[in-house]
Design a protein around this motif. Structure first.
Motif, short mmCIF file in Angstrom:
data_model
loop_
_atom_site.label_atom_id
_atom_site.label_comp_id
_atom_site.label_asym_id
_atom_site.label_seq_id
_atom_site.Cartn_x
_atom_site.Cartn_y
_atom_site.Cartn_z
N MET A 1 2.23 -1.87 -0.29
CA MET A 1 3.45 -1.62 1.23
C MET A 1 3.62 -0.01 1.12
SD MET A 1 6.01 -1.17 2.47
CE MET A 1 6.52 -1.87 4.42
N SER A 2 3.29 0.57 2.32
CA SER A 2 3.66 2.05 2.53
C SER A 2 4.18 1.95 3.59
CB SER A 2 2.77 2.61 2.18
OG SER A 2 3.29 4.19 2.29
N GLU A 165 14.86 -5.06 -8.60
CA GLU A 165 13.54 -5.85 -8.82
C GLU A 165 13.61 -6.88 -7.60
OE1 GLU A 165 13.90 -5.77 -13.34
OE2 GLU A 165 15.49 -7.37 -12.60
N HIS A 168 12.31 -5.28 -4.61
CA HIS A 168 10.64 -4.98 -4.43
C HIS A 168 9.87 -6.12 -4.56
CE1 HIS A 168 8.33 -2.01 -7.17
NE2 HIS A 168 7.33 -1.87 -6.48
N ALA A 169 10.34 -7.04 -4.82
CA ALA A 169 9.50 -7.97 -5.05
C ALA A 169 9.41 -8.92 -3.17
CB ALA A 169 10.30 -9.41 -5.70
N CYS A 171 9.85 -7.25 -0.72
CA CYS A 171 8.67 -6.22 0.19
C CYS A 171 7.30 -6.31 -0.40
CB CYS A 171 8.99 -4.53 -0.46
SG CYS A 171 10.81 -3.88 0.04
N GLU A 172 6.57 -6.46 -1.48
CA GLU A 172 5.82 -7.08 -1.95
C GLU A 172 5.62 -9.03 -1.30
OE1 GLU A 172 5.79 -7.08 -6.32
OE2 GLU A 172 4.47 -5.09 -6.21
N ARG A 173 6.16 -9.34 -0.94
CA ARG A 173 6.38 -11.01 -0.59
C ARG A 173 5.76 -10.80 0.91
NH1 ARG A 173 8.99 -15.49 -4.86
NH2 ARG A 173 7.86 -14.80 -5.81
N GLY A 175 6.09 -8.10 2.99
CA GLY A 175 5.80 -6.98 3.67
C GLY A 175 6.61 -6.03 4.58
N LEU A 207 8.16 2.45 -0.51
CA LEU A 207 8.71 1.62 1.07
C LEU A 207 10.41 1.84 1.67
CD1 LEU A 207 9.03 -0.93 -2.39
CD2 LEU A 207 6.89 -0.29 -1.21
#
Length: 288
Positions: A1-2, A165, A168-169, A171-173, A175, A207
């Motif tokens: 995600m950016s 952590e 970050h997780a 954001c990945e999960r 968006g 991020l």
């Protein structure tokens, strides 16, 4: 995600903004200060009309807006309050803010709103709760949000990962992106005994959608220093140093000067904003 900034015209410098308080409404409209955006707390604008909206509509004709929620309670295991989500969504639709954000915290229990941003354990279970709530909010407003790292004063024995952590997780999960509060990192690091510089060095630049800077209060509790995130004073020198180092690594990011207590005259906020802009210019040069 950016995270991207489609609201910025091509070639325009990444902006610095300040908190918009009622004391500043007339000054902003009369003087048109050289700022990139203003931030308001969503909960202060959840009525359908009134003077607040008339002023904000006028100001938004000239400035971008950051809509910052303080009461969504993304960490609530019982889910989000549908009425609160609806009011928040209505604000997003009304103002189309450039930035939309909320806190990694919980503040609602059984329909009772608590006047605080309370911490949550960094566990897989909590992560799923927050991700589900973030997704629900994002689905309601039709866009990704930024989630702000908390200021910490205690830790949970049950935590299974560190804060970064967890974020970050998340954001990945979901968006979402990060609203990285540099002052919060410094406050938490001082209180909890970790390295603020290491924390910031490990945050993926892609991020970060916005940065916050604020002042904090230092208290002595039985001989132990405690830093309290009160947003009531100028940004501390240590936080400026962290910000300058971060910007040199990640490049310019929209930056807000937060000031929510002991409200100063507007020129004090402008001075803080000018300082942030000078460090951002340094960071842009460092990344050439």
């Amino acid at each position: 995600m950016s995270v991207h900034f489609p609201w910025l015209p091509a070639g325009q410098a990444v902006p610095v903004g300040v908190s918009l308080k009622t004391q500043y409404f007339d000054h902003v409209l009369e003087k048109r200060p050289q700022l990139g955006f203003f931030e308001v707390h969503a909960e202060n604008y959840m009525s359908s009309g009134g003077a607040h909206h008339r002023y904000l509509e006028a100001i938004c004709e000239h400035y971008a807006l950051s809509l910052h929620g303080v009461g969504m309670s993304l960490g609530s295991a019982e889910g989000l309050d549908p009425a609160h989500v609806q009011r928040f969504s209505a604000l997003v639709n009304r103002y189309n803010p450039a930035l939309v954000s909320e806190h990694l915290a919980w503040s609602v229990r059984g329909g009772t709103y608590l006047n605080d941003l309370l911490p949550l354990p960094m566990t897989q279970e909590s992560l799923q709760v927050v991700a589900d709530n973030v997704n629900r909010l994002q689905d309601s407003i039709g866009r990704a949000i930024l989630v702000e790292n908390p200021s910490s004063y205690l830790s949970f024995r049950s935590s299974e990962m560190n804060e970064l952590e967890f974020l970050h997780a998340l954001c990945e999960r979901s968006g979402c992106g990060l609203l990285l509060d540099v002052n919060n990192v410094f406050v938490s690091a001082s209180n909890m005994g970790f390295d603020a510089s290491r924390y910031l060095a490990d945050v993926p630049a892609s991020l970060i959608g916005e940065l916050h800077l604020a002042g904090h209060l230092l208290r002595d509790i039985g001989g132990t220093p405690l830093r309290i995130d009160d947003h009531g004073s100028p940004v501390a020198d240590e936080v400026w140093h962290l910000y300058k180092t971060l910007i040199a690594r990640v490049g310019p990011k929209p930056t807000l000067i937060e000031w929510d207590t002991n409200i100063p005259t507007f020129d004090i906020l402008e001075q803080e904003a000018e300082k942030a802009a000078s460090f951002m210019a340094y960071g842009a040069h460092a990344n050439v």
